[in-house]
Design an enzyme around this catalytic site. Sequence first.
Site, PDB file in Angstrom:
ATOM      1  CB  SER A  10      -0.943  -0.015   1.208  1.00 41.98           C
ATOM      2  OG  SER A  10      -1.809  -1.129   1.156  1.00 41.98           O
ATOM      3  CE  LYS A  54       1.426  -4.687   6.330  1.00 45.20           C
ATOM      4  NZ  LYS A  54       1.548  -3.549   5.400  1.00 45.20           N
ATOM      5  CB  SER A 114      -2.881  -3.756   7.509  1.00 47.79           C
ATOM      6  OG  SER A 114      -1.514  -3.947   7.298  1.00 47.79           O
ATOM      7  N   GLY A 164       0.847  -5.250  11.159  1.00 48.76           N
ATOM      8  CA  GLY A 164       0.926  -4.173  10.186  1.00 48.76           C
ATOM      9  C   GLY A 164       0.762  -2.794  10.778  1.00 48.76           C
TER      10      GLY A 164
END
Length: 304
Positions: free
Chosen positions: A59, A178, A180, A204
């Site tokens: 991102s 991950k 997030s 994350g």
Amino acid sequence: TATRTKSTTRSAKRHISGMFAPIPTPFDPKTLEVRHDWLANFLRHLAKSQLDGIVIGGSNGEFALQTLEERKEVFATTMEVVGNTKSLVAGTGAAGYIETLELTNYAHSLGFNIAMVITPYYYTIRLTDDALIEYYTKLADNTKIPILLYTIPRFTGVEISPEVVATLSAHPNIIGIKDSTGSLDTCKAYVEASKGQNFSVMGGSGSLLQDYMQAGARGGILGIANLYPQECKHLELTTKSVESSIVQDHLAKIDNLVGKIGFAGLKETITNMGFEMGVVRPPLMASKKSYRSEFAKLFNQPFP
């Protein structure tokens, strides 16, 4: 860390742990083209740090605002510059399976360790648990590079449930997630759902790293590690000490402000560190001046 290899042995599942930085992609302020020279400069800087690895095309890297060919070129530059000095993770997820598979196999052909695959981010009401299980299973079955799931619901509108993790963690080519979500409860649920599997939950959020590690995460993929690689790695290794709580408090303050200044502010900060990053691509915008000023004061304070 992760072991570099170009093939997956189904009987020997790979592993990811440690501290990784998901780096930005530099864009020229005038042309908005990728500046591979600036990218290489920052990669060389991080390659000398104590980080276990680098994530390209996440991102922070504005992957969704790049063409397929641009993403491939960024992967190639990263491999050329970093090589075997760090574990390398390629963000290969796209809105659909065909493009994701192409990018994932391309990352494998270059020699990346791991492909980080974000959830599809369109047709969100159709992305049930069953759909996500089928999607990731098909991808993992058809590529030789280990797959790291990636959930960031605030951007995609899609969250990977613990039930999905319970199923996918048993796949021999899916090695972790991950997380997030920004939710410690979700992290704990992922750890519990994947118990007994060789499956890593990677935090994350820099604000929650100490809590993540104590909950059973095996490391972090943190935007703030671009700014504080040594400090983030130290905190990952010493999460139970009094000193680490002081470090975490300071990192949390900075991380919260990074969230406010956004990708543009992160790029500006890295540029001020001496590594040109340029601008963000539309529709992303420059950060608010008030947030940048507040962040600069905190960033310039001595680290505890």
